[in-house]
Design an enzyme around this catalytic site. Structure first.
Site, PDB file in Angstrom:
ATOM      1  N   GLY A  44      -4.959  -4.192   5.278  1.00 28.48           N
ATOM      2  CA  GLY A  44      -4.188  -5.238   4.612  1.00 28.48           C
ATOM      3  C   GLY A  44      -4.764  -6.627   4.778  1.00 28.48           C
ATOM      4  N   ARG A  45      -5.219  -6.951   5.986  1.00 28.56           N
ATOM      5  CA  ARG A  45      -5.709  -8.303   6.228  1.00 28.56           C
ATOM      6  C   ARG A  45      -7.091  -8.542   5.627  1.00 28.56           C
ATOM      7  NH1 ARG A  45      -5.042  -5.082  10.393  1.00 28.56           N
ATOM      8  NH2 ARG A  45      -6.661  -4.612  11.934  1.00 28.56           N
ATOM      9  N   LYS A  67       9.170  -2.573  13.716  1.00 23.91           N
ATOM     10  CA  LYS A  67       9.690  -2.097  12.430  1.00 23.91           C
ATOM     11  C   LYS A  67      10.615  -0.903  12.618  1.00 23.91           C
ATOM     12  CE  LYS A  67       5.777  -3.400   9.454  1.00 23.91           C
ATOM     13  NZ  LYS A  67       4.726  -2.857   8.546  1.00 23.91           N
ATOM     14  N   HIS A 111      -0.918 -36.334  14.772  1.00 27.32           N
ATOM     15  CA  HIS A 111       0.352 -36.975  15.134  1.00 27.32           C
ATOM     16  C   HIS A 111       1.358 -35.960  15.657  1.00 27.32           C
ATOM     17  CE1 HIS A 111      -0.803 -40.840  13.270  1.00 27.32           C
ATOM     18  NE2 HIS A 111      -1.518 -40.064  12.477  1.00 27.32           N
ATOM     19  N   GLU A 123      10.412  -5.632   3.340  1.00 26.50           N
ATOM     20  CA  GLU A 123      10.562  -6.967   2.768  1.00 26.50           C
ATOM     21  C   GLU A 123      10.244  -6.965   1.270  1.00 26.50           C
ATOM     22  OE1 GLU A 123       9.104  -7.483   7.071  1.00 26.50           O
ATOM     23  OE2 GLU A 123       8.692  -6.156   5.375  1.00 26.50           O
ATOM     24  N   GLU A 141      -4.176  -9.730  14.760  1.00 25.57           N
ATOM     25  CA  GLU A 141      -3.828  -8.351  14.445  1.00 25.57           C
ATOM     26  C   GLU A 141      -5.025  -7.429  14.673  1.00 25.57           C
ATOM     27  OE1 GLU A 141      -0.699  -7.206  11.386  1.00 25.57           O
ATOM     28  OE2 GLU A 141      -2.542  -6.706  10.308  1.00 25.57           O
ATOM     29  N   LYS A 163       0.837  -1.209   0.000  1.00 18.80           N
ATOM     30  CA  LYS A 163       0.000   0.000   0.000  1.00 18.80           C
ATOM     31  C   LYS A 163       0.867   1.252   0.000  1.00 18.80           C
ATOM     32  CE  LYS A 163      -3.821   0.186   2.409  1.00 18.80           C
ATOM     33  NZ  LYS A 163      -4.788   0.305   3.520  1.00 18.80           N
TER      34      LYS A 163
END
Length: 545
Positions: free
Chosen positions: A264-265, A507, A381, A208, A350, A202
């Site tokens: 964002g999510r 950050k 398992h 990253e 979040e 955005k």
């Protein structure tokens, strides 16, 4: 919640501690009352440690929270994200597929429609091998999605979950992390001249995403003997910062929009889902939107006691605040839904990982539990031993599919049988008498010891969600179900579900620490961090990588 609400729930929880889930499940018509369906999605709450009276109390609490008013305010686009003064309009991204009148502002709907048309033109051009009239590289076989958080989790989940619906026009790859191992591996295996890179950020400042973007840009430029213009034809951006994208080398005609009114999510429904449209085709992407819109319509029209997102939220709050459960496991019995736990981690933790109200006061109760999980039967398992016999009670959300997309019937029957069996075993358990009856050989004392170890307490809650099939529509419904449950829980807990200030501090500190790792004086860092930086420098000086 008010103190009186918490006291009311505590009273119901104390009353229900006198009853085992096996007794609740045996009640006539319980399975009918606690099972609900909307289209291809069925949800069963009958194995939750709750009864009609407790549920009615929860209903009174959510009604006092004025959930319908908050719901409609969100759909209208009023600024319910108060800390950032922003609207929350991810639902408008799929409003064109709704059967109810859209409540969002007309100008917003027009912007969204224009963006979707641009998406469709891009998808058609890439699938057709043309430049789309905007200078795209042609002959694309592979697409690399560079984005992290919401720009990765939702799109990656959709692409992997809906592999059976992929058109096979392009192969999709995801690079969310700065870890160079995956980036290096992709650059070794892909043909740069046939690779398209999607930069999804955005702000167009996500570390990253940009770090990997610069690496891939150099890789592409090398493939074109340093020709920047040819290399830059391999980039498309999804961002609100067109100027920054242009400075990187992506012209405005190849930048799709992102908006402040979509967090964002919640962005898989937006142009951030371009990789989904490239995998499925635009009709498949619209089918995903259609499924989400169907859940929107249900959320907008059903009363609380028949409203799936509201019920999911109420049961979650019950387990957290009345039963004291600090975590929730999500176990999809379908390998293609392997990313669902991670997607829900971001969506829920979040959104709801807050300890103050929108007014800045401490919250009155515990908020979001830790969300975690893995696919079944693998999970059986791994951590199911702790779920069945551990000291902590962890509610489980089982997700399964009735009809598989393959023809391997025995495999799918075994998968479904395990899903149903684990829910039953968690709820019913095994008594000491039952375990003793199964013990064989040895002395009475040895048999008693073995029986104690083979006793399962049971009385452990779970919810089962079944999709008729895993399709774009049913996946859209599943994701929107959880989105709306988050809104309802934010009202119960009185937190803002649509900001995420807690992400920022780390950050900021990382930007200060990074220069220190390469030799700059580590000024302003705390003692523990300075010591770790020093240890890293020493290890590097010794040749330790």
């Amino acid at each position: 919640m008010l103190d009186s609400d918490l006291a009311l729930l505590a009273g119901h929880a104390a009353r229900l501690r006198q009853r085992h889930l096996r007794d609740l499940i045996a009640e006539p018509s319980r399975s009918v009352r606690y099972q609900h369906r909307v289209g291809p999605l069925l949800i069963d709450f009958s194995r939750q440690k709750i009864d009609d009276d407790a549920l009615a109390a929860l209903g009174e609490i959510v009604e006092k929270a004025r959930w319908t008013e908050a719901r409609d305010t969100m759909f209208r686009g009023e600024p319910i994200n108060t800390s950032e003064n922003r609207a929350v309009l991810h639902t408008a991204l799929r409003a064109s597929e709704s059967q109810l009148p859209a409540l969002a502002p007309r100008d917003v709907l027009a912007e969204i429609d224009a963006a979707q048309q641009r998406m469709e033109s891009l998808v058609d051009a890439i699938h057709g091998g043309t430049d789309g009239g905007i200078g795209l590289a042609t002959g694309i076989t592979d697409v690399v999605n560079l984005g992290i958080g919401g720009s990765d989790l939702g799109p990656r989940l959709a692409v992997e979950a809906l592999g059976a619906f992929a058109l096979g026009k392009v192969r999709c790859h995801f690079l969310p992390n700065v870890d160079g191992h995956r980036t290096a591996a992709l650059m070794r295996t892909l043909d740069p001249r046939r690779t398209l890179v999607l930069l999804v950020s955005k702000s167009f400042s996500t570390e990253e995403t940009l770090l990997n973007g610069h690496l891939l840009r150099e890789w592409l430029r090398d493939a074109y003997a340093g020709d920047h213009a040819d290399a830059d034809r391999h980039f498309v951006a999804v961002s609100a910062n067109v100027d920054a994208a242009r400075a990187f080398g992506v012209p405005a005609e190849r930048v799709l929009p992102m908006w402040d009114f979509v967090g964002g999510r919640y962005s898989v429904w937006s142009a951030a889902g371009l990789v989904v449209a490239l995998a499925l085709g635009m009709p498949g992407f619209r089918a995903l939107l259609r499924g989400a819109a169907a859940m929107d319509d249900h959320f907008r029209s059903a009363a609380w006691h028949a409203n799936l997102p509201v019920l999911l939220a109420l049961v979650g709050a019950w387990n957290r605040n009345a039963q004291g459960c600090a975590s929730r496991a999500v176990v999809p019995y379908l390998d293609s839904l392997a990313e669902l736990p991670a997607y829900l981690q971001q969506l829920e933790m979040e959104s709801l990982g807050k300890s103050v109200t929108p007014d800045g006061a401490p919250v009155a109760q515990a908020t979001v539990p830790v969300v975690w999980g893995n696919v079944g039967t693998n999970a059986q398992h791994a951590f199911f031993q702790a779920l069945h016999q551990g000291t902590d009670v962890v509610p489980v959300e089982f997700v399964g599919v009735v009809r598989a997309s393959h023809g391997l019937r025995e495999n799918h029957e075994a998968l479904l049988a395990n899903l149903l069996a684990q829910g039953a075993a968690l709820a019913l358990g095994r008594t000491r008498e039952e375990a003793l009856a199964e013990a064989r050989g040895g002395s009475d004392a040895e048999r008693e010891t073995l029986a104690a170890q083979r006793t399962f307490p049971g009385d452990r809650p779970s919810t089962t969600i079944l999709l008729d099939e895993l399709t774009p529509e049913s996946l859209g419904m599943l994701l929107a179900l959880h989105e709306h449950a988050v809104l309802v829980q934010s009202l119960l807990w009185n937190v803002n579900a649509f900001d995420q200030w807690g992400v920022e501090l780390g950050k900021t500190l990382a930007k200060a620490i990074r220069p220190a790792l390469t030799g700059t004086e580590a000024n302003g860092l705390d003692a523990a961090t300075r010591a770790l930086v020093a240890a890293i420098r020493i290890a590097r000086s010794r040749g330790v990588s």
